[in-house]
Design a protein around this motif. Structure first.
Motif, PDB file in Angstrom:
ATOM      1  N   PHE A 106       0.816  -1.212   0.000  1.00  0.00           N
ATOM      2  CA  PHE A 106       0.000   0.000   0.000  1.00  0.00           C
ATOM      3  C   PHE A 106       0.853   1.266   0.000  1.00  0.00           C
ATOM      4  O   PHE A 106       0.340   2.377   0.066  1.00  0.00           O
ATOM      5  CB  PHE A 106      -0.893   0.018   1.255  1.00  0.00           C
ATOM      6  CG  PHE A 106      -0.121  -0.010   2.550  1.00  0.00           C
ATOM      7  CD1 PHE A 106       0.351   1.155   3.136  1.00  0.00           C
ATOM      8  CD2 PHE A 106       0.150  -1.220   3.183  1.00  0.00           C
ATOM      9  CE1 PHE A 106       1.070   1.120   4.316  1.00  0.00           C
ATOM     10  CE2 PHE A 106       0.864  -1.257   4.376  1.00  0.00           C
ATOM     11  CZ  PHE A 106       1.329  -0.086   4.939  1.00  0.00           C
ATOM     12  N   GLY A 107       2.168   1.114  -0.124  1.00  0.00           N
ATOM     13  CA  GLY A 107       3.074   2.218   0.149  1.00  0.00           C
ATOM     14  C   GLY A 107       3.043   3.375  -0.813  1.00  0.00           C
ATOM     15  O   GLY A 107       3.632   4.431  -0.515  1.00  0.00           O
ATOM     16  N   ASP A 108       2.379   3.241  -1.957  1.00  0.00           N
ATOM     17  CA  ASP A 108       2.310   4.371  -2.879  1.00  0.00           C
ATOM     18  C   ASP A 108       1.151   5.298  -2.565  1.00  0.00           C
ATOM     19  O   ASP A 108       0.898   6.255  -3.311  1.00  0.00           O
ATOM     20  CB  ASP A 108       2.210   3.856  -4.323  1.00  0.00           C
ATOM     21  CG  ASP A 108       3.472   3.129  -4.754  1.00  0.00           C
ATOM     22  OD1 ASP A 108       4.530   3.381  -4.145  1.00  0.00           O
ATOM     23  OD2 ASP A 108       3.398   2.301  -5.675  1.00  0.00           O
ATOM     24  N   TRP A 116      -2.073   3.890   8.431  1.00  0.00           N
ATOM     25  CA  TRP A 116      -1.883   2.482   8.768  1.00  0.00           C
ATOM     26  C   TRP A 116      -0.558   2.215   9.470  1.00  0.00           C
ATOM     27  O   TRP A 116      -0.495   1.378  10.365  1.00  0.00           O
ATOM     28  CB  TRP A 116      -1.956   1.617   7.507  1.00  0.00           C
ATOM     29  CG  TRP A 116      -3.303   1.547   6.875  1.00  0.00           C
ATOM     30  CD1 TRP A 116      -4.446   2.171   7.288  1.00  0.00           C
ATOM     31  CD2 TRP A 116      -3.664   0.804   5.699  1.00  0.00           C
ATOM     32  NE1 TRP A 116      -5.493   1.874   6.445  1.00  0.00           N
ATOM     33  CE2 TRP A 116      -5.051   1.033   5.464  1.00  0.00           C
ATOM     34  CE3 TRP A 116      -2.960  -0.021   4.825  1.00  0.00           C
ATOM     35  CZ2 TRP A 116      -5.730   0.463   4.391  1.00  0.00           C
ATOM     36  CZ3 TRP A 116      -3.635  -0.590   3.754  1.00  0.00           C
ATOM     37  CH2 TRP A 116      -5.007  -0.358   3.544  1.00  0.00           C
ATOM     38  N   ALA A 117       0.482   2.946   9.067  1.00  0.00           N
ATOM     39  CA  ALA A 117       1.816   2.671   9.614  1.00  0.00           C
ATOM     40  C   ALA A 117       2.302   3.747  10.579  1.00  0.00           C
ATOM     41  O   ALA A 117       3.346   3.587  11.206  1.00  0.00           O
ATOM     42  CB  ALA A 117       2.817   2.531   8.473  1.00  0.00           C
ATOM     43  N   HIS A 118       1.547   4.837  10.678  1.00  0.00           N
ATOM     44  CA  HIS A 118       1.904   5.939  11.579  1.00  0.00           C
ATOM     45  C   HIS A 118       3.304   6.474  11.284  1.00  0.00           C
ATOM     46  O   HIS A 118       4.080   6.765  12.194  1.00  0.00           O
ATOM     47  CB  HIS A 118       1.784   5.497  13.047  1.00  0.00           C
ATOM     48  CG  HIS A 118       0.482   4.834  13.358  1.00  0.00           C
ATOM     49  ND1 HIS A 118      -0.721   5.503  13.333  1.00  0.00           N
ATOM     50  CD2 HIS A 118       0.186   3.534  13.653  1.00  0.00           C
ATOM     51  CE1 HIS A 118      -1.711   4.662  13.625  1.00  0.00           C
ATOM     52  NE2 HIS A 118      -1.180   3.463  13.814  1.00  0.00           N
ATOM     53  N   ARG A 119       3.606   6.610  10.004  1.00  0.00           N
ATOM     54  CA  ARG A 119       4.871   7.162   9.551  1.00  0.00           C
ATOM     55  C   ARG A 119       4.614   8.485   8.835  1.00  0.00           C
ATOM     56  O   ARG A 119       3.563   8.681   8.207  1.00  0.00           O
ATOM     57  CB  ARG A 119       5.573   6.202   8.592  1.00  0.00           C
ATOM     58  CG  ARG A 119       6.053   4.915   9.230  1.00  0.00           C
ATOM     59  CD  ARG A 119       7.403   5.099   9.883  1.00  0.00           C
ATOM     60  NE  ARG A 119       7.885   3.899  10.534  1.00  0.00           N
ATOM     61  CZ  ARG A 119       9.137   3.731  10.939  1.00  0.00           C
ATOM     62  NH1 ARG A 119      10.025   4.680  10.747  1.00  0.00           N
ATOM     63  NH2 ARG A 119       9.505   2.613  11.552  1.00  0.00           N
ATOM     64  N   VAL A 140       1.378  -3.911   9.945  1.00  0.00           N
ATOM     65  CA  VAL A 140       2.100  -3.543   8.733  1.00  0.00           C
ATOM     66  C   VAL A 140       3.536  -3.172   9.080  1.00  0.00           C
ATOM     67  O   VAL A 140       3.842  -2.741  10.194  1.00  0.00           O
ATOM     68  CB  VAL A 140       1.425  -2.368   7.986  1.00  0.00           C
ATOM     69  CG1 VAL A 140       0.018  -2.731   7.581  1.00  0.00           C
ATOM     70  CG2 VAL A 140       1.436  -1.098   8.831  1.00  0.00           C
ATOM     71  N   SER A 141       4.413  -3.355   8.126  1.00  0.00           N
ATOM     72  CA  SER A 141       5.813  -2.954   8.260  1.00  0.00           C
ATOM     73  C   SER A 141       6.324  -2.662   6.855  1.00  0.00           C
ATOM     74  O   SER A 141       5.535  -2.525   5.914  1.00  0.00           O
ATOM     75  CB  SER A 141       6.631  -4.038   8.966  1.00  0.00           C
ATOM     76  OG  SER A 141       6.485  -5.284   8.305  1.00  0.00           O
ATOM     77  N   VAL A 165       7.334 -10.413   8.821  1.00  0.00           N
ATOM     78  CA  VAL A 165       8.509  -9.677   9.282  1.00  0.00           C
ATOM     79  C   VAL A 165       8.080  -8.782  10.436  1.00  0.00           C
ATOM     80  O   VAL A 165       6.909  -8.439  10.569  1.00  0.00           O
ATOM     81  CB  VAL A 165       9.161  -8.825   8.163  1.00  0.00           C
ATOM     82  CG1 VAL A 165       9.622  -9.690   7.015  1.00  0.00           C
ATOM     83  CG2 VAL A 165       8.220  -7.744   7.676  1.00  0.00           C
ATOM     84  N   GLY A 166       9.039  -8.412  11.266  1.00  0.00           N
ATOM     85  CA  GLY A 166       8.755  -7.515  12.371  1.00  0.00           C
ATOM     86  C   GLY A 166       8.797  -6.074  11.913  1.00  0.00           C
ATOM     87  O   GLY A 166       8.734  -5.772  10.715  1.00  0.00           O
ATOM     88  N   PRO A 167       8.936  -5.143  12.858  1.00  0.00           N
ATOM     89  CA  PRO A 167       8.977  -3.724  12.490  1.00  0.00           C
ATOM     90  C   PRO A 167      10.130  -3.380  11.550  1.00  0.00           C
ATOM     91  O   PRO A 167      10.039  -2.433  10.781  1.00  0.00           O
ATOM     92  CB  PRO A 167       9.139  -3.023  13.843  1.00  0.00           C
ATOM     93  CG  PRO A 167       8.563  -3.984  14.834  1.00  0.00           C
ATOM     94  CD  PRO A 167       8.915  -5.341  14.317  1.00  0.00           C
TER      95      PRO A 167
END
Length: 505
Positions: A218-220, A228-231, A262-263, A473-475
């Motif tokens: 979903f990164g685009d 979702w990722a709080h970034r 998500v990561s 995978v983790g964070p």
């Protein structure tokens, strides 16, 4: 009269466009695969080779997705490992992966993946794809099975080409430019198909015994990165934007699926006026022998963390305003031009590759007054160029040079081999930022790759694969197990298909 009719038809076509001739179609298949990257193509090929009718939908006009830009797949104990006498066992790999990811990943699926990884590579090789094991840094295990060739094409593009050929041969019906728009549920809440629409305005209602989601991350979509990722999407950017907007995740949650963790598959990098992606100047941002400082002019890490590109991205993102500067001098420019880089960027810029155009690209970046690259004749001048406190930068440079002189970094314990002083008059600084190749996660699945609902129960008929799957995978993505994400895409695609077929019985 004929001319008049022809002109009238042309006028109608121009006035109403292609949509005027669009059709609504009802289709039926055994397996419907949504997304034609490596996960979706593998699922489609596996299902078709088991004798099932398969329809494959792809929203883009070509297959491949982000897999086109990948290089190699994870595997332990493969035939290629055997021929190299690689000592890593499946038991050791499983335990290390659990440790690397802090035991927050799905142990059952991780065990299955590790144990099935070698067979997965063999299955792909059986379709004419060739591999070689590559170990890029001293921080990695020998798990990276890089695609060396498929009919003259290598890396991810070679794998995609091979899988597309296999899909065509097996009779998979592939619809490009045709995104799925929603899942179809029956009265019991089982997924029994999906709706789709193509670029010409045709719509499809497709019934299926199994629906396999393989739409990628979903990164685009910067808003999803934030929500979702709080970034901060300004400081945490997609480096390969090709329309990855979480389509499968959204459809599944609307059908009752739980939203999972998500990561990202993150990495360090740079950008700016005059800097070419993967060019000689760009490659300097991945090197361990520089001095890294933040926006306050303070050193913030052992720079050899560059060998673990995911952890390096974390170190950079953790700084104020999510960036830093990598400082080096003329002696390092000469070193990289004549001896090559110490840290590779995958196999696209391999370890030892010389950077013959580095000085030329430096001069060009300086000429255009790049915002991502600065040059100076002294620490004091460089501090002004970087807009950092001169006293802080001078202290960082003096302490770093002292560590290089004595061969010991008492501040951050950087490896001695990469302690190289800033001892020439010309200093350079390239901006460091955090990026990601792809997001990872969004849907919870069980060991059969079935999507789980909010009660942790499988949604009958619905499967998820690859980058849509949470808790693999983790964070922080671990570069120790190179090829993990790419390998899991094809592995989960195959086994989602096999399990979906088994459930049909």
């Amino acid at each position: 009269m004929r001319t008049k009719l022809t002109l009238t038809a042309a006028f109608v076509a121009l006035t109403f466009g292609q949509a005027a001739f669009a059709a609504n179609q009802n289709l039926s298949t055994d397996v419907l695969v949504v997304g034609a990257g490596s996960a979706g193509l593998t699922a489609a090929v596996q299902a078709a080779e088991k004798g099932k009718k398969v329809i494959l939908l792809e929203k883009n006009l070509g297959v491949g997705g982000s897999s086109q830009f990948a290089e190699g797949l994870f595997a332990v104990g493969s035939e290629w490992n055997r021929l190299r006498s690689d000592p890593l066992t499946k038991e050791e790999a499983f335990k290390t992966l659990m440790e690397k990811h802090g035991y927050v990943i799905d142990a059952a699926k991780t065990k299955d993946y590790v144990e099935g990884s070698a067979e997965n590579i063999s299955w792909l090789a059986g379709h004419g794809i060739k591999f070689e094991v590559v170990r890029m840094t001293p921080w990695e295990a020998a798990t990276w099975h890089v695609i060396s060739d498929y009919k003259g094409t290598n890396h991810g593009a070679g794998l995609i080409k091979g899988l597309k050929d296999a899909a065509d041969k097996a009779g998979v019906e592939t619809k490009l430019g045709t995104p799925a728009t929603e899942l179809i549920l029956n009265k019991e809440g089982a997924v029994v198909g999906a709706k789709a629409a193509d670029e010409k305005g045709n719509t499809y209602t497709i019934s299926a015994k199994a629906v396999i989601l393989a739409t990628g991350g979903f990164g685009d979509d910067p808003q999803k990165v934030k929500d979702w990722a709080h970034r901060d999407p300004e400081g945490w950017k997609s480096s390969v934007p090709i329309g990855k907007t979480g389509d499968g995740i959204i459809m599944a949650t609307k059908a009752g699926a739980a939203m999972g963790n998500v990561s990202f598959v993150q990495h360090l990098g740079t950008e700016g006026k005059g800097i070419k992606f993967l060019g000689n100047l760009y490659a300097t941002s991945w090197q361990p022998s520089a001095l890294w400082v933040n926006c306050d002019g303070n050193r913030f890490s052992n720079e050899d963390v560059a060998f673990s590109f995911a952890q390096a991205a974390n170190a950079i993102y953790a700084q104020p305003h999510h960036y830093g500067w990598s400082i080096f001098d003329d002696s390092q420019v000469k070193y990289m031009m004549e001896k090559g880089v110490d840290s590779g960027i995958g196999v696209l810029v391999p370890v030892g590759q010389k950077l013959p155009n580095l000085q030329k690209e430096i001069d060009e970046a300086v000429a255009v007054k790049s915002d991502g690259f600065k040059a100076a004749d002294s620490v004091a001048q460089l501090a002004k160029e970087l807009s950092v406190p001169e006293a802080n930068l001078q202290k960082a440079a003096d302490q770093y040079n002292k560590a290089c002189e004595v061969g010991y970094d008492g501040e951050y314990y950087k490896e001695k081999a990469y302690l190289r002083p800033l001892n020439t008059k010309k200093l350079y600084a390239i901006k460091l930022k955090a990026y990601f190749f792809s997001s990872y996660g969004g849907l919870n699945t069980n060991r059969k790759h079935q999507v789980l609902d909010k009660n942790n129960k499988p949604i009958k008929g619905l499967y998820a694969t690859g980058l849509e799957v949470s808790d693999m995978v983790g964070p922080t993505y671990s570069t120790w197990s190179s090829g993990h994400a790419f390998g899991f895409a094809s592995y989960s695609g195959r086994h989602a298909a096999l399990n979906g077929i088994e459930e049909m019985k």
